[in-house]
Design a protein around this motif. Structure first.
Motif, PDB file in Angstrom:
ATOM      1  N   THR A 120       1.054  -1.135   0.189  1.00  0.00           N
ATOM      2  CA  THR A 120      -0.108   0.066   0.097  1.00  0.00           C
ATOM      3  C   THR A 120       0.914   1.262  -0.093  1.00  0.00           C
ATOM      4  O   THR A 120       1.979   1.266   0.164  1.00  0.00           O
ATOM      5  CB  THR A 120      -1.054  -0.046   1.136  1.00  0.00           C
ATOM      6  OG1 THR A 120      -0.065   0.066   2.446  1.00  0.00           O
ATOM      7  CG2 THR A 120      -1.842  -1.217   1.205  1.00  0.00           C
ATOM      8  N   ARG A 148       5.118  -2.418   2.615  1.00  0.00           N
ATOM      9  CA  ARG A 148       4.540  -3.786   2.617  1.00  0.00           C
ATOM     10  C   ARG A 148       4.055  -3.977   3.859  1.00  0.00           C
ATOM     11  O   ARG A 148       4.745  -3.886   4.984  1.00  0.00           O
ATOM     12  CB  ARG A 148       5.493  -4.846   2.153  1.00  0.00           C
ATOM     13  CG  ARG A 148       5.019  -6.289   2.109  1.00  0.00           C
ATOM     14  CD  ARG A 148       6.069  -7.143   1.972  1.00  0.00           C
ATOM     15  NE  ARG A 148       6.727  -7.228   0.459  1.00  0.00           N
ATOM     16  CZ  ARG A 148       7.765  -6.990   0.142  1.00  0.00           C
ATOM     17  NH1 ARG A 148       8.453  -6.510   1.202  1.00  0.00           N
ATOM     18  NH2 ARG A 148       8.486  -6.968  -1.022  1.00  0.00           N
ATOM     19  N   LEU A 149       2.496  -4.555   3.890  1.00  0.00           N
ATOM     20  CA  LEU A 149       2.002  -4.688   5.060  1.00  0.00           C
ATOM     21  C   LEU A 149       2.145  -6.293   5.439  1.00  0.00           C
ATOM     22  O   LEU A 149       1.926  -7.134   4.659  1.00  0.00           O
ATOM     23  CB  LEU A 149       0.437  -4.325   5.163  1.00  0.00           C
ATOM     24  CG  LEU A 149       0.395  -2.830   4.780  1.00  0.00           C
ATOM     25  CD1 LEU A 149      -1.367  -2.606   4.766  1.00  0.00           C
ATOM     26  CD2 LEU A 149       0.743  -2.014   6.206  1.00  0.00           C
ATOM     27  N   GLY A 150       2.323  -6.560   6.719  1.00  0.00           N
ATOM     28  CA  GLY A 150       2.506  -7.795   7.295  1.00  0.00           C
ATOM     29  C   GLY A 150       1.168  -8.470   7.647  1.00  0.00           C
ATOM     30  O   GLY A 150       0.297  -7.830   7.702  1.00  0.00           O
ATOM     31  N   GLU A 151       1.281  -9.663   8.235  1.00  0.00           N
ATOM     32  CA  GLU A 151       0.010 -10.073   8.532  1.00  0.00           C
ATOM     33  C   GLU A 151      -0.361  -9.591  10.137  1.00  0.00           C
ATOM     34  O   GLU A 151       0.474  -8.935  10.743  1.00  0.00           O
ATOM     35  CB  GLU A 151       0.548 -11.622   9.174  1.00  0.00           C
ATOM     36  CG  GLU A 151       0.367 -12.672   7.946  1.00  0.00           C
ATOM     37  CD  GLU A 151      -0.816 -12.499   6.729  1.00  0.00           C
ATOM     38  OE1 GLU A 151      -2.042 -12.323   7.603  1.00  0.00           O
ATOM     39  OE2 GLU A 151      -0.564 -12.261   5.642  1.00  0.00           O
ATOM     40  N   PRO A 152      -1.658  -9.109  10.463  1.00  0.00           N
ATOM     41  CA  PRO A 152      -1.761  -8.459  11.664  1.00  0.00           C
ATOM     42  C   PRO A 152      -1.384  -9.317  12.789  1.00  0.00           C
ATOM     43  O   PRO A 152      -1.353 -10.679  13.026  1.00  0.00           O
ATOM     44  CB  PRO A 152      -3.416  -8.663  11.561  1.00  0.00           C
ATOM     45  CG  PRO A 152      -3.914  -8.710  10.091  1.00  0.00           C
ATOM     46  CD  PRO A 152      -2.699  -9.472   9.607  1.00  0.00           C
ATOM     47  N   VAL A 153      -0.921  -8.372  13.799  1.00  0.00           N
ATOM     48  CA  VAL A 153      -0.251  -8.970  14.985  1.00  0.00           C
ATOM     49  C   VAL A 153      -1.315  -8.463  16.220  1.00  0.00           C
ATOM     50  O   VAL A 153      -1.598  -7.204  16.395  1.00  0.00           O
ATOM     51  CB  VAL A 153       1.236  -8.522  15.429  1.00  0.00           C
ATOM     52  CG1 VAL A 153       1.529  -9.108  16.552  1.00  0.00           C
ATOM     53  CG2 VAL A 153       2.156  -9.010  14.141  1.00  0.00           C
ATOM     54  N   SER A 193      -4.041  -4.249  18.224  1.00  0.00           N
ATOM     55  CA  SER A 193      -3.748  -5.067  17.096  1.00  0.00           C
ATOM     56  C   SER A 193      -2.914  -4.129  16.137  1.00  0.00           C
ATOM     57  O   SER A 193      -3.239  -2.715  15.923  1.00  0.00           O
ATOM     58  CB  SER A 193      -4.717  -5.512  16.140  1.00  0.00           C
ATOM     59  OG  SER A 193      -5.485  -4.662  15.702  1.00  0.00           O
ATOM     60  N   PHE A 194      -1.926  -4.575  15.448  1.00  0.00           N
ATOM     61  CA  PHE A 194      -1.100  -3.666  14.408  1.00  0.00           C
ATOM     62  C   PHE A 194      -0.504  -4.513  13.266  1.00  0.00           C
ATOM     63  O   PHE A 194      -0.251  -5.883  13.440  1.00  0.00           O
ATOM     64  CB  PHE A 194      -0.098  -2.898  15.042  1.00  0.00           C
ATOM     65  CG  PHE A 194       1.195  -3.732  15.611  1.00  0.00           C
ATOM     66  CD1 PHE A 194       2.296  -3.880  14.613  1.00  0.00           C
ATOM     67  CD2 PHE A 194       1.270  -4.582  16.703  1.00  0.00           C
ATOM     68  CE1 PHE A 194       3.274  -4.454  15.165  1.00  0.00           C
ATOM     69  CE2 PHE A 194       2.236  -5.185  17.148  1.00  0.00           C
ATOM     70  CZ  PHE A 194       3.198  -5.401  16.356  1.00  0.00           C
ATOM     71  N   ARG A 195      -0.249  -3.966  12.192  1.00  0.00           N
ATOM     72  CA  ARG A 195       0.446  -4.663  11.193  1.00  0.00           C
ATOM     73  C   ARG A 195       1.663  -4.308  11.029  1.00  0.00           C
ATOM     74  O   ARG A 195       1.860  -3.056  10.680  1.00  0.00           O
ATOM     75  CB  ARG A 195      -0.562  -4.603  10.022  1.00  0.00           C
ATOM     76  CG  ARG A 195      -1.834  -4.815  10.068  1.00  0.00           C
ATOM     77  CD  ARG A 195      -2.643  -5.055   8.738  1.00  0.00           C
ATOM     78  NE  ARG A 195      -2.100  -6.055   7.860  1.00  0.00           N
ATOM     79  CZ  ARG A 195      -2.969  -6.370   6.824  1.00  0.00           C
ATOM     80  NH1 ARG A 195      -3.853  -5.831   6.319  1.00  0.00           N
ATOM     81  NH2 ARG A 195      -2.519  -7.366   6.035  1.00  0.00           N
ATOM     82  N   PRO A 196       2.707  -4.814  10.928  1.00  0.00           N
ATOM     83  CA  PRO A 196       4.219  -4.603  10.809  1.00  0.00           C
ATOM     84  C   PRO A 196       4.461  -4.036   9.374  1.00  0.00           C
ATOM     85  O   PRO A 196       3.757  -4.537   8.469  1.00  0.00           O
ATOM     86  CB  PRO A 196       4.730  -5.731  11.122  1.00  0.00           C
ATOM     87  CG  PRO A 196       4.142  -6.945  10.855  1.00  0.00           C
ATOM     88  CD  PRO A 196       2.694  -6.424  11.116  1.00  0.00           C
ATOM     89  N   THR A 197       5.066  -3.055   9.086  1.00  0.00           N
ATOM     90  CA  THR A 197       5.115  -2.457   7.665  1.00  0.00           C
ATOM     91  C   THR A 197       6.757  -2.356   7.266  1.00  0.00           C
ATOM     92  O   THR A 197       7.526  -2.050   8.266  1.00  0.00           O
ATOM     93  CB  THR A 197       4.711  -1.052   7.599  1.00  0.00           C
ATOM     94  OG1 THR A 197       5.403  -0.075   8.758  1.00  0.00           O
ATOM     95  CG2 THR A 197       3.093  -1.014   7.995  1.00  0.00           C
TER      96      THR A 197
END
Length: 326
Positions: free
Chosen positions: A3, A82-87, A291-295
């Protein structure tokens, strides 16, 4: 998934074309040589002289490189990532202090285990407390032991295995032979000063009467209630004994009522296990989820590609120019 952090910057992509299409061209006057026989030259060439300008035009290679570099610069400014999987991170919304009496009377072997054998009070209590701790996954817990004095055996931690280790190290009489219930409550309340959650619970277990506190248990319970701390009390031992060996059930019940908690009494290991199960049901685990998504920032790729294209085209044009000169 890729994104853009600033996708609105992609609107800059057509900016060079809009400038070229709608803005007047840049004009620049340069010195020229005046030729006396200019008219004769134009007649010989079949041209009609007029006031005009020379429009410098780029080759297709230069134009393609300029478009590519501009697009890469805009992409870099738009901050692709690049967005990783939600943590999902869960943390406890309640802090629990276990206040354990380890006075001399806890050495009595009058607790009947499930196998029918008599056990030391403290060993029976520790066994049940370990089961309770294991069921409080994600809760923050602290352990306070008290006898003549009260001590923090383990500060607040989410590492419940380490809390088990501190509980194993607890021995009868290591805090003195007497019982300081009021001081234990006061220390537990002070321990909550470093707590950032609103739900605060003390589970206090004692087998005697308060004999050495500087603050009475009732006053300590009142302070706890004023600070929003709930105290669940558990009485073990012999309520008909004499002196310090007699558990003060009335005081424990009063402490619990003043803070909105409940009072329990156990005379064997099974009853104690049932009490901790009831407390577990009365105070179910409360968690706060975040929750957050690593970028991963990809802007450097666009910037590096733009630099690589620019250097490549510059090198190619330089080589061409040298070949023509030779």
């Amino acid at each position: 998934m890729i994104t853009f952090a600033h996708p609105w910057l992609l609107l800059l992509l057509p900016a060079p074309w809009l400038i070229w299409r709608f803005m007047p061209p840049h004009k620049e006057q340069v010195a020229a040589i005046r030729v006396p026989f200019f008219r004769m030259l134009t007649e010989a060439a079949g041209e009609t002289p007029s006031i005009g300008a020379t429009v410098l035009r780029r080759g297709w290679l230069q134009m393609g490189a300029a478009i590519c570099i501009w697009a890469l610069i805009v992409l870099g400014l738009a901050h692709p990532q690049r967005l990783g999987e939600p943590v999902v991170i869960e943390k406890s919304a309640r802090d629990i202090v276990l206040a354990l009496d380890i006075s001399g009377s806890m050495d009595e072997r009058d607790f009947v285990g499930e196998d029918g054998e008599r056990q030391q009070r403290l060993e029976a209590v520790k066994s049940v407390m370990k089961e309770f701790i294991a069921a409080r996954d994600s809760d923050r817990m602290a352990l306070i032991v008290f006898g003549t004095k009260a001590f923090v055996q383990a500060p607040f931690t989410e590492d419940l295995q380490s809390l088990d280790g501190f509980l194993d190290q607890t021995q009868v009489g290591m805090a003195g032979p007497n019982t300081a219930i009021g001081d234990a409550i006061g220390l537990a309340v002070r321990t909550f000063e470093a707590s950032e959650v609103d739900e605060r619970l003390i589970i206090l277990l004692s087998d005697g009467a308060d004999t050495s506190s500087r603050m009475t248990p009732i006053n300590a319970a009142t302070i706890a209630a004023d600070r929003g701390v709930v105290i669940q009390t558990i009485g073990v031992g012999d309520p008909v004994a004499s002196g310090e060996d007699k558990v003060d059930l009335g005081a424990l019940e009063d402490i619990a009522k003043r803070t909105g908690g409940a009072f329990f009494f156990a005379d064997d290991a099974k009853a104690l296990s049932d009490i901790y199960a009831q407390i577990d049901e009365m105070a179910p685990r409360i968690t706060q989820s975040a929750s957050f998504r690593p970028t991963e920032n990809l802007s450097w790729i666009a910037a590096g590609a733009a630099l690589l294209v620019g250097l490549s085209i510059l090198s190619l044009l330089t080589i061409r120019a040298r070949r023509r000169a030779s």
